[in-house]
Design an enzyme around this catalytic site. Structure first.
Site, PDB file in Angstrom:
ATOM      1  N   HIS A   2      -9.961   7.427   3.371  1.00 18.88           N
ATOM      2  CA  HIS A   2      -9.886   6.245   4.254  1.00 18.88           C
ATOM      3  C   HIS A   2      -9.263   6.625   5.591  1.00 18.88           C
ATOM      4  CE1 HIS A   2      -5.508   5.307   3.619  1.00 18.88           C
ATOM      5  NE2 HIS A   2      -5.699   5.788   2.407  1.00 18.88           N
TER       6      HIS A   2
ATOM      7  N   GLU B  16      -8.252   0.554   3.633  1.00 16.28           N
ATOM      8  CA  GLU B  16      -7.730   0.761   2.276  1.00 16.28           C
ATOM      9  C   GLU B  16      -6.317   0.201   2.153  1.00 16.28           C
ATOM     10  OE1 GLU B  16      -5.604   3.075  -0.964  1.00 16.28           O
ATOM     11  OE2 GLU B  16      -5.129   2.900   1.148  1.00 16.28           O
TER      12      GLU B  16
ATOM     13  N   ASP C 113      -1.680  10.279   5.167  1.00 17.21           N
ATOM     14  CA  ASP C 113      -2.313   9.250   4.319  1.00 17.21           C
ATOM     15  C   ASP C 113      -3.229   8.434   5.230  1.00 17.21           C
ATOM     16  OD1 ASP C 113      -3.009   7.203   2.637  1.00 17.21           O
ATOM     17  OD2 ASP C 113      -1.009   6.361   2.475  1.00 17.21           O
TER      18      ASP C 113
ATOM     19  N   ASP D 110      -7.800   4.365   7.820  1.00 17.56           N
ATOM     20  CA  ASP D 110      -6.727   3.508   8.333  1.00 17.56           C
ATOM     21  C   ASP D 110      -5.356   4.008   7.884  1.00 17.56           C
ATOM     22  OD1 ASP D 110      -7.458   2.669   5.635  1.00 17.56           O
ATOM     23  OD2 ASP D 110      -6.138   0.942   5.924  1.00 17.56           O
TER      24      ASP D 110
HETATM   25 ZN   LIG Z   1      -3.985   6.373   1.146  1.00 18.50          ZN
END
Ligand SMILES: [Zn+2]
Length: 418
Positions: free
Chosen positions: A84, A181, A147, A86
């Site tokens: 993802h 996400e 992340d 975002d």
């Molecule tokens: Zn994540």
């Protein structure tokens, strides 16, 4: 640092991608929730095209899909890799300035833009395994965005490598980059049919070697207590206070077990987290979590019983219980497709890693995708302290993640009967 088995530009790409502000936001009325995500998604579409992929698509919701064509004569199942774009709404992702700490020697990691802060060696047990490696952090005022831009960059690195090494036999590999996400809607408009894979892997786990095949099963319960409101000066024998009924109900919930603050590992819980209180009507929202559906049902029975008991203690009141399904443990789906996890374990071993399979006390995009028909376990990307100014990742773990992706593509090909 050992040089990577498959040399790619994943780290250089990562350093570029973290420069895009892709923070998502709750309660937006657009999809994706913020326009910055589309800027990075377009860039990824362009990057995939410049690598030479012919069928890159970006749909009206921003999902970017592409295929690395098969190099095998066998009919290998289509597998996918997802990440993802975002970053968390909890921490700024604007003007991220990545800092590379070369040849880490066990010191506390300091930040140029916040001299008072430090990622302390003593508080971060995973740093011990990184001696001699290069570590990337942000500069002290933002998150890093590993992340899940680490996952994005690792997938891009693997694509680049596979395309320039056609001698590596693999089946068709689908690539997917997704928005939103972090606000729980990353799978909302995911077009399973257009993606067209037998299974997929999200590259969004934490520590080197982690393979996640189990998530919570989750329901949401709303208990509504009805009372009777009247002028408090003239209420004797008439008023029934729903707030007191709800308080009695909360008081009946177990104190030493079954709560987030008293459980770990495979234990589930019942968690009251919002109350909307009035004399006439008070509603309590609860999260229910367990790893097996029977465990959820048991906890829901307990809530129903205690709500009824609380209402019975206040004549004239009554309780209504409404249960809503949130998501289910992806293991229920993965157990029907053992090859998805077996092949991942084999790829880990070929990359010199012992797969560490631990349950996730939460849900992932993969748990929803699994129940939408795309079995999707989660593989480590190397992210640490995510959603925080103290986020960090080591380049050596990123190279290992690329290696796992490439080995996984090879394992699927080898294990297909020709
Ligand atoms: Zn994540």
């Amino acid at each position: 640092m050992n040089s990577p088995k498959y040399a790619t530009s994943c780290v250089e790409r990562f350093l570029q991608y973290v420069g895009f502000d892709t923070q998502s936001t709750e309660g937006s009325d657009t999809f994706p929730s913020t326009p910055g995500q589309l800027v990075l998604l377009k860039r990824l579409r362009d990057d995939l095209e410049s690598l030479g992929l012919a069928d890159v698509t970006m749909d009206e919701n921003g999902y970017v899909f592409a295929t690395v064509p098969s190099t095998s004569a066998k009919d290998v199942p289509v597998i996918g890799f997802l990440a993802h774009v975002d970053t968390s709404p909890e921490m700024s992702g604007r003007d991220v300035k990545p800092v590379i700490h070369r040849n880490y020697q066990g010191q506390d990691l300091l930040f140029p833009d916040d001299p008072d802060a430090a990622i302390r060696f003593a508080d971060n047990p995973h740093l011990e395994a990184q001696i001699g490696n290069d570590i990337i952090t942000a500069s002290g005022t933002t998150l890093l965005g590993a992340d899940n831009k680490a996952g994005v960059a690792e997938i891009m690195g693997a694509v680049e490598y596979l395309l320039s090494h056609p001698e590596i036999a693999h089946g068709p590999i689908r690539i997917g980059f997704t928005p939103d996400e972090e606000v729980g809607s990353g799978t909302e408009y995911f077009n399973i049919k257009a993606f067209g894979a037998y299974c997929a892997y999200t590259m969004d786990g934490e520590t080197l070697g982690e393979l996640q095949v189990e998530t919570f099963s989750a329901d949401a319960i709303t208990v509504t207590f009805h009372g009777f409101n009247t002028h408090p000066g003239f209420a004797r024998g008439r008023m029934v206070n729903a707030i007191k009924v709800a308080a009695d109900f909360i008081g009946r919930l177990p104190k030493d077990t079954l709560s987030p603050e008293t459980t770990a590992g495979y234990e589930g819980f019942v968690h009251p987290y919002v109350m909307d209180a009035g004399v006439e009507k008070t509603s309590v929202k609860l999260l229910v979590r367990d790893f097996v559906t029977a465990g959820l049902e048991e906890k829901e029975e307990l809530v129903k019983r205690q709500a009824a008991e609380a209402a019975a203690a206040f004549p004239g009141s009554r309780a209504e219980v409404h249960v809503e399904v949130s998501y289910r443990n992806m293991k229920e789906v993965l157990d029907e497709h053992p090859d998805v996890v077996d092949n991942a374990c084999e790829a880990f071993r070929r990359a010199g890693l012992t797969p560490r399979i631990e349950p996730i006390r939460g849900g992932t995009d993969g748990s929803r995708l699994s129940f939408m028909g795309l079995p999707t376990p989660n593989i480590f990307a190397g992210e640490h302290n995510f959603h925080s100014r103290f986020e960090w990742i080591s380049t050596s773990d990123m190279h290992k993640a690329v290696e796992v992706i490439i080995e996984l593509c090879r394992v699927w090909e080898e294990r297909t009967q020709g």
